[in-house]
Each structure stands twice: as C-alpha cells, then as structure tokens.
Design an enzyme around this catalytic site. Structure first.
Site, mmCIF file in Angstrom:
data_model
loop_
_atom_site.group_PDB
_atom_site.id
_atom_site.type_symbol
_atom_site.label_atom_id
_atom_site.label_comp_id
_atom_site.label_asym_id
_atom_site.label_seq_id
_atom_site.Cartn_x
_atom_site.Cartn_y
_atom_site.Cartn_z
ATOM 1 C CE LYS A 36 -2.740 2.184 3.721
ATOM 2 N NZ LYS A 36 -2.208 3.256 4.199
ATOM 3 N NE ARG A 41 6.218 6.508 1.472
ATOM 4 C CZ ARG A 41 5.210 6.716 2.195
ATOM 5 N NH1 ARG A 41 4.353 5.855 1.956
ATOM 6 N NH2 ARG A 41 5.431 7.108 3.335
ATOM 7 N N GLY A 106 -5.698 8.229 4.802
ATOM 8 C CA GLY A 106 -5.064 9.288 5.365
ATOM 9 C C GLY A 106 -3.760 9.500 4.690
ATOM 10 N NE ARG A 135 -6.245 8.957 10.189
ATOM 11 C CZ ARG A 135 -5.654 7.983 9.457
ATOM 12 N NH1 ARG A 135 -6.324 7.311 8.438
ATOM 13 N NH2 ARG A 135 -4.353 7.797 9.648
ATOM 14 C CD GLN A 180 -0.307 9.218 6.961
ATOM 15 O OE1 GLN A 180 -1.301 9.937 7.043
ATOM 16 N NE2 GLN A 180 -0.602 7.796 7.007
ATOM 17 C CG ASP A 323 0.129 0.782 9.036
ATOM 18 O OD1 ASP A 323 -0.567 1.483 9.832
ATOM 19 O OD2 ASP A 323 0.233 1.218 8.018
HETATM 20 O O1 LIG Z 1 3.151 7.191 4.906
HETATM 21 C C1 LIG Z 1 2.613 6.125 4.980
HETATM 22 O O2 LIG Z 1 2.269 5.965 3.649
HETATM 23 C C2 LIG Z 1 1.864 5.617 6.144
HETATM 24 C C3 LIG Z 1 2.495 6.040 7.427
HETATM 25 C C4 LIG Z 1 1.816 5.504 8.516
HETATM 26 O O3 LIG Z 1 0.966 6.485 9.214
HETATM 27 P P1 LIG Z 1 1.773 7.468 10.441
HETATM 28 O O4 LIG Z 1 2.977 8.269 10.028
HETATM 29 O O5 LIG Z 1 0.365 8.177 10.676
HETATM 30 O O6 LIG Z 1 1.850 6.498 11.793
HETATM 31 C C5 LIG Z 1 1.040 4.440 8.533
HETATM 32 O O7 LIG Z 1 0.369 4.157 9.438
HETATM 33 C C6 LIG Z 1 0.154 4.413 7.341
HETATM 34 O O8 LIG Z 1 -0.732 3.251 7.191
HETATM 35 C C7 LIG Z 1 0.918 4.891 5.938
HETATM 36 C C1 LIG Z 2 -3.511 4.066 9.005
HETATM 37 C C2 LIG Z 2 -3.534 3.413 7.861
HETATM 38 O O1 LIG Z 2 -3.588 4.132 6.729
HETATM 39 P P1 LIG Z 2 -3.642 5.811 6.446
HETATM 40 O O2 LIG Z 2 -3.105 6.537 7.600
HETATM 41 O O3 LIG Z 2 -3.117 5.894 4.945
HETATM 42 O O4 LIG Z 2 -5.207 6.012 6.316
HETATM 43 C C3 LIG Z 2 -3.295 2.001 7.851
HETATM 44 O O5 LIG Z 2 -3.149 1.534 6.733
HETATM 45 O O6 LIG Z 2 -3.307 1.302 8.736
#
Ligand SMILES: O=C(O)C1=C[C@@H](OP(=O)(O)O)[C@@H](O)[C@H](O)C1
Ligand SMILES: C=C(OP(=O)(O)O)C(=O)O
Length: 446
Positions: A36, A41, A106, A135, A180, A323
C-alpha cells in the site's frame, strides 16, 4: 465458477458483515499483495514527473484507487495495463480549482495536501466523515501556512482548501502525531523554487514510512539528504521527478495478518513476494512473531510458517511496525502471559482509536486488556469462546485482528462492516479462504 473466484472481492456484496468460522489448520501458498505504502508513493511521484511512468504491480485497494482518482482529477493520464498502471504526469502543474476526494486514505489525503501548495487552489473533502474526517491535519496545514500558503479548514480537519504557490525554505513540521505530514512536504519540496529544509519537531513517530518516502524520491531521481535521526531533511528546489519504471514490492502490513494467522493455527503457510531488504517497518512483525515462539523461516522472498506452536507474550515498542500492531495483538491474545505494545499513541489517530476500540473489542471477546495513553496490553487466553458479534469500527486492521481471533474461537464470530477490509487488503478473505478458512458474507443495506 470455483469457490475461490466466488470469494474474489469483486463478487462480494458491496457492504457486508463477515461470519468467521473456527478452523483447525491453515495450509497453502499465497503471494503477498502489492504494498500500500509504495503504491501510493509511486503513483504520486509518477504524476509529479513529466512523461510516462509504468508502475508495475499496483495495489487494488481502495486507497490505491483513491490516489488514482485524485491524480486523474488533477490532470494525470492513467492507463491500466494488466496489473500495471502507466501514468502520464502533470509535473509541477496539477490542475487548479479542483476538489479531490481521497476516500478514507490518510496517507493519500496528506500527501495530496502537500502537493496542493503547487496550485492556486485545491479543496480536499472526504466521504468518510467519521473516520478520515476526524483525523487531525493541523500540523501539516500550519507548516504550509508558515511557508506562505493560504489554508482554510474545518478546525484542522477536512474539508480543507489550500492555495499556493509557495517558494520554499526552512520550515518546521511536527512529526509527533503522524509522519505523513513530513512525507507530504518531502514530495512537494523538489518542485518548489527554493526547495525545503525540513525540521521535524517533537518525538518523531513512524520513521519507516519517512524512509520509504526518501526511497521513492531517490527512485524518481530526486536529490535529498537526511540526518540519521530524520530530524532534518534537506531537499533542493528546482528539481524534476524523472519518469521511468518502478516495481511495487509486496505488502508487509497486510501480510503480517496472514503470518499471525498462520502462527496461530497448525499447518504450513508459504507467503511469497516479501523481500528481505525492505524499508517497510512492519517487516519487524516476523521478528516479533519469532520472539513469541512462532516457527518462521525464509527462503529468498518467501516466508514459511509452521503454525500451532505455543506463543509467549512480548513487551515491545510498537511504533516501528505501527500497521502490524493489530495483527500482532491477535497473536498476543492467544499467547501465554501479558503482551504490551509501548509508544503507540498514534494508533489513536488512525481509522479508529486503535487503542481504546481494540481494548473494547478484546473485552467483548472475553479477553483481558488494558490501555494507557500510549500503550495497549492484552493478556493471552488459552481459548476464546466466540459466538459474539464484534464491531469492525470501519477499520481494515481491526477487521484483520477480529478475523484472526474468530479463526481460533470455539464458535463463529461475526464482524460488522467487514467490507472496510477493502481499504488496504481487498483479497484478505480470499487469501485466508485459499488456506482453508471458511466465511459467510452477510449483505448489509447500502
Ligand atoms: O506514510 C505512509 O504511507 C503511512 C504512514 C503511517 O502513518 P503514521 O505516520 O501516521 O503513523 C502508516 O500508519 C500508514 O498506514 C501509512
Ligand atoms: C493507518 C493506515 O492508513 P492511512 O493512515 O493511510 O489511512 C493503515 O493503513 O493502517
């Protein structure tokens, strides 16, 4: 049509509960789905390049579709060829005046918010007000404002409108609630005239996805440098993303759930397409399961689990494999002793509150669990009675956790809203079914 095809995500009802039947063993081979985090990315970086990029083996999850939909709305050309996507990028000029809907993704939402500063104005909305809509986005929006963007939001939440352009320079961004926000600025930086000298403030969380972002920038020819602790990331401006060809690796977060399931039940499961040298932090799930007593060994890119060993509790900092915490909680719920995941406050800020909501669902299943602001503990039980309906909380990772507990329960477990699995792992039930699991899917009114 064979049974496996019936379970294909396309043939499941649009919205459904799942009834998970207890199973005696899991046995067979599965190829891990595409990552994912690398799919989102690579698709974005491809759109930020001018020219054509082939992204080989793209994830089919809702989050991947969300990114593709938004990039199309911004003006990227998208062509699906088998499992690949060919993107004709818009470079530094996404279309202005567009409203993007990243669904419940997210990372997609945040990355796009960063890049939105290239446009005169972009609005982001969500059709998941109870999840992504809750969020926090404030840390990123404040950083964009400090850079000179105009921003309006619903008190630091979606919907948001961002108006650029911005020049770049030195900027602080908090990395305490999510990595993120910093990743978003890293994607933006090379296309700004002045680049970005990023100072990540607070206790930095989720280092692994930040390294995946740096890895992606490098794959597209972007120069960047970072301090070892990632508190400082410097990306010169005036660069161009180079189009080309990138291959999406296998997904460790989703695979962690299959590995935990395989460890919890007798049998033998082989999971291929999981490269050893990978920046996904959830790779650590393999070490955690081994520390718990699971029998896992590697042959090249394939992990082989001989399941059914007695598992033991562990005490771990969970931030590095954020995750995979839910999947590993399923293993902990059936291990001897009390497992604690420390330093996991950010789990509260994901699709649901993955600390409190998880504690509640574990208790509903008769388990003992405890929480603090930034930790989750569960005491393993020898047996789980089952025969209950658990709440999926609209969260794919919660659905994975509850499914695993259902497989090991004495009586079936029903999970509400199990279609939310499609956010990251549409073939989750099909993969488990191919290993011997049995499910009933109960259609819900849409
Ligand atoms: O950069 C990313 O693709 C992600 C960063 C993580 O979030 P956080 O940075 O909020 O922990 C992860 O939990 C999410 O599923 C994907
Ligand atoms: C938190 C997750 O994803 P995102 O933050 O991209 O919604 C996840 O994949 O568990």
């Amino acid at each position: 049509m064979n049974e496996g095809a019936l379970l294909d995500h396309l043939t499941l009802p649009e919205q459904f509960d799942v009834v998970v039947h207890p199973v005696r063993e899991l046995r067979g081979d599965v190829r891990a789905q595409p990552s994912k985090n690398y799919t989102t990315r690579y698709l974005l970086a491809a759109a930020l390049a001018e020219g054509e990029t082939r992204v080989v083996g793209v994830a089919t999850s809702e989050d991947a579709h969300a990114m593709l939909r938004c990039l199309t709305d911004w003006g990227a050309g998208i062509e699906h060829i088998g499992d690949d996507v060919v993107i004709r990028g818009f470079g530094a000029a996404p279309r202005a005046g567009v409203t993007l809907n990243p669904g419940n993704a997210g990372a997609v939402a945040r990355f796009l918010m960063g890049v939105a500063a290239l446009t005169r104005d972009t609005t982001l909305v969500t059709d998941h007000p109870d999840s992504l809509g809750r969020r926090p986005q404030g840390d990123l929006l404040e950083a964009l404002e400090r850079l000179g963007a105009r921003v309006s939001s619903n008190e630091g939440r979606l919907p948001v409108t961002i108006s650029g352009p911005v020049r770049g320079g030195v900027v602080e961004v908090s990395a305490e609630r999510s990595s993120q926000y910093a990743s978003a600025l890293m994607f933006l930086a090379p296309l700004l005239p002045g680049g970005l000298d990023l100072r990540l403030t607070g206790q930095i969380k989720s280092h692994a996805p930040l390294r995946q972002t740096l890895d992606t920038l490098a794959a597209f020819g972007i120069r960047a440098s970072a301090s070892d602790d990632l508190s400082r990331v410097q990306i010169p401006g005036g660069q161009r993303y180079q189009p080309g060809r990138v291959l999406v690796p296998g997904d460790y977060p989703g695979s962690a759930a299959l590995l935990a399931a395989a460890a919890l039940l007798p049998g033998e499961v082989r999971l291929s397409n999981l490269r050893e040298n990978d920046l996904q932090g959830e790779r650590e799930a393999v070490d955690v399961l081994r520390e718990m007593g699971a029998d896992i060994h590697r042959e090249g890119d394939t992990l082989i689990v001989r399941g059914g060993q007695t598992l033991r509790a562990v005490n771990r900092d969970g931030d590095g494999f954020t995750d995979a915490v839910q999947a590993l909680t399923a293993a902990a719920a059936l291990a001897e002793g009390t497992t604690t995941w420390h330093n996991v406050y950010t789990l509260r800020l994901k699709e649901c509150d993955r600390i409190s909501d998880t504690r509640r669902e574990l208790e509903r299943l008769g388990l003992q669990a405890r929480e603090t602001e930034d930790s989750l503990s569960v005491t393993g039980a020898a047996q789980i009675a089952g025969g209950v309906t658990a709440d999926g909380h609209g969260d794919h990772r919660m659905i994975m956790l509850l499914t695993l507990l259902g497989l090991r329960a004495e009586a079936p477990v029903r999970i509400t809203g199990a279609h939310h699995i499609r956010k990251s792992y549409p073939q989750f039930f099909a993969h488990l079914h191919s290993l011997g699991a049995r499910f009933d899917f109960v259609e819900r009114d849409t």
